[in-house]
Design an enzyme around this catalytic site. Sequence first.
Site, PDB file in Angstrom:
ATOM      1  N   ASP A  15      24.333   5.127  37.080  1.00 14.04           N
ATOM      2  CA  ASP A  15      23.066   5.217  37.539  1.00 14.04           C
ATOM      3  C   ASP A  15      22.691   6.722  38.134  1.00 14.04           C
ATOM      4  O   ASP A  15      21.657   7.146  37.619  1.00 14.04           O
ATOM      5  CB  ASP A  15      22.858   4.241  38.757  1.00 14.04           C
ATOM      6  CG  ASP A  15      22.744   2.801  38.297  1.00 14.04           C
ATOM      7  OD1 ASP A  15      23.687   2.207  37.656  1.00 14.04           O
ATOM      8  OD2 ASP A  15      21.738   2.151  38.500  1.00 14.04           O
ATOM      9  N   ASP A 123      20.711  -1.346  49.749  1.00 18.10           N
ATOM     10  CA  ASP A 123      21.040   0.300  49.879  1.00 18.10           C
ATOM     11  C   ASP A 123      20.023   1.174  49.875  1.00 18.10           C
ATOM     12  O   ASP A 123      19.921   1.936  50.619  1.00 18.10           O
ATOM     13  CB  ASP A 123      22.008   0.662  48.745  1.00 18.10           C
ATOM     14  CG  ASP A 123      23.673   0.409  49.338  1.00 18.10           C
ATOM     15  OD1 ASP A 123      23.878  -0.171  50.076  1.00 18.10           O
ATOM     16  OD2 ASP A 123      24.246   0.149  48.152  1.00 18.10           O
ATOM     17  N   SER A 179      28.713  -3.311  38.525  1.00 13.11           N
ATOM     18  CA  SER A 179      28.567  -2.163  39.279  1.00 13.11           C
ATOM     19  C   SER A 179      29.607  -2.260  40.704  1.00 13.11           C
ATOM     20  O   SER A 179      29.873  -3.337  40.919  1.00 13.11           O
ATOM     21  CB  SER A 179      27.181  -2.235  40.079  1.00 13.11           C
ATOM     22  OG  SER A 179      26.964  -1.112  41.003  1.00 13.11           O
TER      23      SER A 179
END
Length: 411
Positions: A15, A123, A179
């Site tokens: 990312d 997050d 992830s």
Amino acid sequence: MSQERILLAYSGGLDTSCILKWLLEKGHEVICFMADVGQEEDFGAAREKALRIGATDVIVKDMKQQFVERFVWPALQMGLIYEDRYLLGTSLARPCISIGLVEAAAQRGCTIISHGATGKGNDQIRFELSCYALNPTIKVIAPWRLPEFCERFQGRTDLLEYAKKNNIPVSATTKAPWSMDANIMHISYESGLLEDPAIAAPEELYQMTQSPQKSAETPTTVEIIFKDGAAVRASELISGKTMERPVDILTFLNKIGGEHGVGRIDLVENRFLGLKSRGVYETPGATILHVAHRDLEVYCLDREVFRVKSFLASKMADYVYNGFWYSPEAEYVRSCLVASQRNVTGKVVLEIFKGHAMAVSRESIKSVYNQELASMDVHGSLSPYAATGFIEVNAMRLKEHHRVFGSANMK
């Protein structure tokens, strides 16, 4: 977007590597920031990759000690656990990393901070609330919330194609595109095949712990000493190996817990935004410390103090999970929780074996446990006849309920 200098919270993963390239394509000058919070990362390679992509500079800051001493240890001292299972490894790292981000932004003249957190996750909230609390004038660019970015990239598959087109090396693949977020406290996994809660996580996913089925056939016994609710020493009793610094204690217990498969959880949790998500976590050392701390708390604390403290710990876990580490309510509740730990001093011995950490003995000079009073072999200072009146008083309302409403048939 203006052409102000941007500080990018960079991980070296898919990312943020793609976001770095995208920001550069938009004409921005980008400085990358990497916080070393104990993840197994080749920071040199990540730095070189960011520079090859086009970053002006890459800052790597060692924050392991700060993370453990100012965030992990207080969380364990307070007994924080979200929804009864999650020890908040990622949640605690975000306010710590935000300190580094805000400091680096000020030092390098960056007026904007950018990050790779998704628009559906926690997050983004944790990073931004922490940064705003530390520096209210900072601005944030969150690409995963920008229409232009989201129209171009639907998800990780599109990012993988973009990375391939721009010769950006990444470790994620379409075969295993989950992830991962790691630090000295834990590793978390989400996305990809994990998005289906009916699919079990593959064994090759786990990196901190081995399968309990393949772990040692004999338990490891450890002794942990606490002062005011914080661990100050950990020892492996057979070898005598002892650690006293928080970072060393956690690393030591991570190894022992990992060898026995301790600290694996697979859960569907409630995100702050309101949706549910599936996550897999490995938290070996902190799990051992949490089990020991909880055992000593029950031993040392007054019953009602413990129950009020448990309620406040649940509230504090919510604050941390939701990104409010730097908030007045969290500051207040933390002061109450720390005060509750004044008498949580002593030692706990645990057996670590086949995925479990079990307390087998405990000692404390501050415990209100009275062996003679609790003994089944002597009456002690509590007259057994006193229980008769206690039962009669507590039975009164049950009898009255029966008198008015009849038998309590619980169906």
